[in-house]
Design an enzyme around this catalytic site. Sequence first.
Site, PDB file in Angstrom:
ATOM      1  N   SER A   1       0.835  -1.203   0.000  1.00  6.37           N
ATOM      2  CA  SER A   1       0.000   0.000   0.000  1.00  6.37           C
ATOM      3  C   SER A   1       0.864   1.246   0.000  1.00  6.37           C
ATOM      4  O   SER A   1       1.968   1.261   0.566  1.00  6.37           O
ATOM      5  CB  SER A   1      -0.869  -0.024   1.258  1.00  6.37           C
TER       6      SER A   1
ATOM      7  N   TYR B   1      -2.137  -1.105  10.886  1.00  6.05           N
ATOM      8  CA  TYR B   1      -2.358  -1.663   9.546  1.00  6.05           C
ATOM      9  C   TYR B   1      -1.187  -1.307   8.628  1.00  6.05           C
ATOM     10  O   TYR B   1      -0.600  -2.180   7.976  1.00  6.05           O
ATOM     11  CB  TYR B   1      -3.671  -1.123   8.952  1.00  6.05           C
TER      12      TYR B   1
ATOM     13  N   LYS C   1       2.063  -3.614   6.653  1.00  6.54           N
ATOM     14  CA  LYS C   1       2.511  -3.605   5.248  1.00  6.54           C
ATOM     15  C   LYS C   1       4.019  -3.357   5.183  1.00  6.54           C
ATOM     16  O   LYS C   1       4.728  -3.986   4.402  1.00  6.54           O
ATOM     17  CB  LYS C   1       1.742  -2.549   4.442  1.00  6.54           C
TER      18      LYS C   1
HETATM   19  N1  UFG Z   1     -13.281  10.710   2.721  1.00  7.97           N
HETATM   20  C1  UFG Z   1     -14.327  11.580   2.954  1.00  7.97           C
HETATM   21  N2  UFG Z   1     -15.508  11.059   3.373  1.00  7.97           N
HETATM   22  C2  UFG Z   1     -15.709   9.716   3.566  1.00  7.97           C
HETATM   23  C3  UFG Z   1     -14.627   8.827   3.312  1.00  7.97           C
HETATM   24  C4  UFG Z   1     -13.424   9.378   2.901  1.00  7.97           C
HETATM   25  O1  UFG Z   1     -14.190  12.786   2.798  1.00  7.97           O
HETATM   26  O2  UFG Z   1     -16.796   9.317   3.954  1.00  7.97           O
HETATM   27  C5  UFG Z   1     -12.000  11.251   2.248  1.00  7.97           C
HETATM   28  C6  UFG Z   1     -10.842  10.947   3.160  1.00  7.97           C
HETATM   29  O3  UFG Z   1     -10.722  11.880   4.168  1.00  7.97           O
HETATM   30  C7  UFG Z   1      -9.682  10.944   2.164  1.00  7.97           C
HETATM   31  C8  UFG Z   1     -10.302  10.445   0.868  1.00  7.97           C
HETATM   32  O4  UFG Z   1     -11.708  10.655   1.017  1.00  7.97           O
HETATM   33  O5  UFG Z   1      -9.226  12.238   1.974  1.00  7.97           O
HETATM   34  C9  UFG Z   1     -10.050   8.978   0.606  1.00  7.97           C
HETATM   35  O6  UFG Z   1     -10.416   8.249   1.741  1.00  7.97           O
HETATM   36  P1  UFG Z   1     -10.544   6.659   1.727  1.00  7.97           P
HETATM   37  O7  UFG Z   1     -10.994   6.247   3.094  1.00  7.97           O
HETATM   38  O8  UFG Z   1     -11.353   6.218   0.571  1.00  7.97           O
HETATM   39  O9  UFG Z   1      -9.069   6.183   1.440  1.00  7.97           O
HETATM   40  P2  UFG Z   1      -7.728   6.472   2.279  1.00  7.97           P
HETATM   41  O10 UFG Z   1      -6.839   7.238   1.361  1.00  7.97           O
HETATM   42  O11 UFG Z   1      -7.969   7.042   3.600  1.00  7.97           O
HETATM   43  O12 UFG Z   1      -7.255   4.980   2.562  1.00  7.97           O
HETATM   44  C10 UFG Z   1      -6.758   4.182   1.555  1.00  7.97           C
HETATM   45  C11 UFG Z   1      -7.033   2.699   1.895  1.00  7.97           C
HETATM   46  C12 UFG Z   1      -6.223   2.265   3.071  1.00  7.97           C
HETATM   47  C13 UFG Z   1      -4.786   2.659   2.902  1.00  7.97           C
HETATM   48  C14 UFG Z   1      -4.648   4.111   2.600  1.00  7.97           C
HETATM   49  C15 UFG Z   1      -3.239   4.507   2.330  1.00  7.97           C
HETATM   50  O13 UFG Z   1      -8.411   2.511   2.151  1.00  7.97           O
HETATM   51  O14 UFG Z   1      -6.343   0.867   3.188  1.00  7.97           O
HETATM   52  O15 UFG Z   1      -5.403   4.419   1.452  1.00  7.97           O
HETATM   53  O16 UFG Z   1      -3.107   5.888   2.281  1.00  7.97           O
HETATM   54  F1  UFG Z   1      -4.064   2.385   4.005  1.00  7.97           F
END
Ligand code: UFG
Length: 344
Positions: free
Chosen positions: A127, A152, A156
């Site tokens: 990741s 988590y 990785k």
């Molecule tokens: N977000 C929102 N509202 C939501 C969900 C997410 O605004 O309801 C935003 C988050 O704050 C972030 C973006 O959308 O800015 C993406 O969020 P995600 O939860 O979809 O993805 P992340 O980047 O947080 O997480 C992903 C994977 C993880 C991994 C991570 C590494 O889901 O498993 O990338 O950076 F660890």
Amino acid sequence: MKKLVVVTGGTGFIGSHTAVELMEAGYDVLIIDDLSNSRIEVLDGIERITGRKPLFEKFDLCDRVKVTECFKKYTGIAAIIHFAAHKAVPESMDKPLMYYENNLLSLINLLRAMKEYGVKYFVFSSSCTVYGQPDTLPVTEKSPIKKAASPYGNTKQISEEIIQDVVSAGDPIQAISLRYFNPIGAHPTAYIGELPIGIPLNLVPYLTQTAIGIREELQVFGDDYNTPDGSAIRDYINVVDLSRAHVVSIDRLLAGKNKSALEIFNLGTGNGLSVFEIINSFEKATGIKVKYQVVGRREGDIEKVWADTSLANNELGWKAVIPLEETLRSAWKWEQYIRQENNG
Ligand code: UFG
């Protein structure tokens, strides 16, 4: 005879799409999954798309005896793609031991069995979380690994170190670690897709559930980041594009084209998109308005990250090609399909 590739976590989101791409590329697939976070019906979806059912074994990879029995039973395993892992960042903060035990023990059991049974080729699901908030963007594979922000993420990092140590110790394993950015979307047929259990944590499933009316409104976590529109930026990659990179990696290993015993590649599009850009693109792609509200930042989120994909493009010979709007339409088609299935 077709070569047999083991896909652990093959009923999960990326695993199921990869199983399809492998089968369509002419491989046989054995899925190992304990169904702790996925459903057996995914196998029917794979069959509907490919016309074939993959082989399937249900067990927990932390069970060393079961892993050994499986390697004894299937003597012709050509390669392994290891997806099976816990992957929810907040859950890992609450239950760190569960994450370390599950994600590391399964890896160790697999690598041990590979050595014992002479299986040489290994592709690992890593990741972009290993980079934390990078100092410079886009992030390359040479960018420094930052202290993991969650257990988590740490699993990785440690997993990659374990694989490196194993190959450095002279075990005959040849490995590729793929660092995913943000996988989204679904298969164009909508027969497989992402099935979050409970309230989705990720942006796109939350967005499609809001669009279909299961959630009242999408919460945008922060509009005060140092980005052009204030919302956080990620590199969103279509899950089918991502899955194809696994087929390319398996082809590469089996052909002996890898340049070192452990190669690492970023898998992204190279484009950073903000949360607002994703919402706008979804509305444009589907014609559906999404109700949202800006709330405070989510703990543990980084401001921005996107991939430098030149190594994957030039060395692996793989590139993400599916346009964003098509990806968002596929996520929407899947959301509608799965709700119909559940109601019907
Ligand atoms: N977000 C929102 N509202 C939501 C969900 C997410 O605004 O309801 C935003 C988050 O704050 C972030 C973006 O959308 O800015 C993406 O969020 P995600 O939860 O979809 O993805 P992340 O980047 O947080 O997480 C992903 C994977 C993880 C991994 C991570 C590494 O889901 O498993 O990338 O950076 F660890």
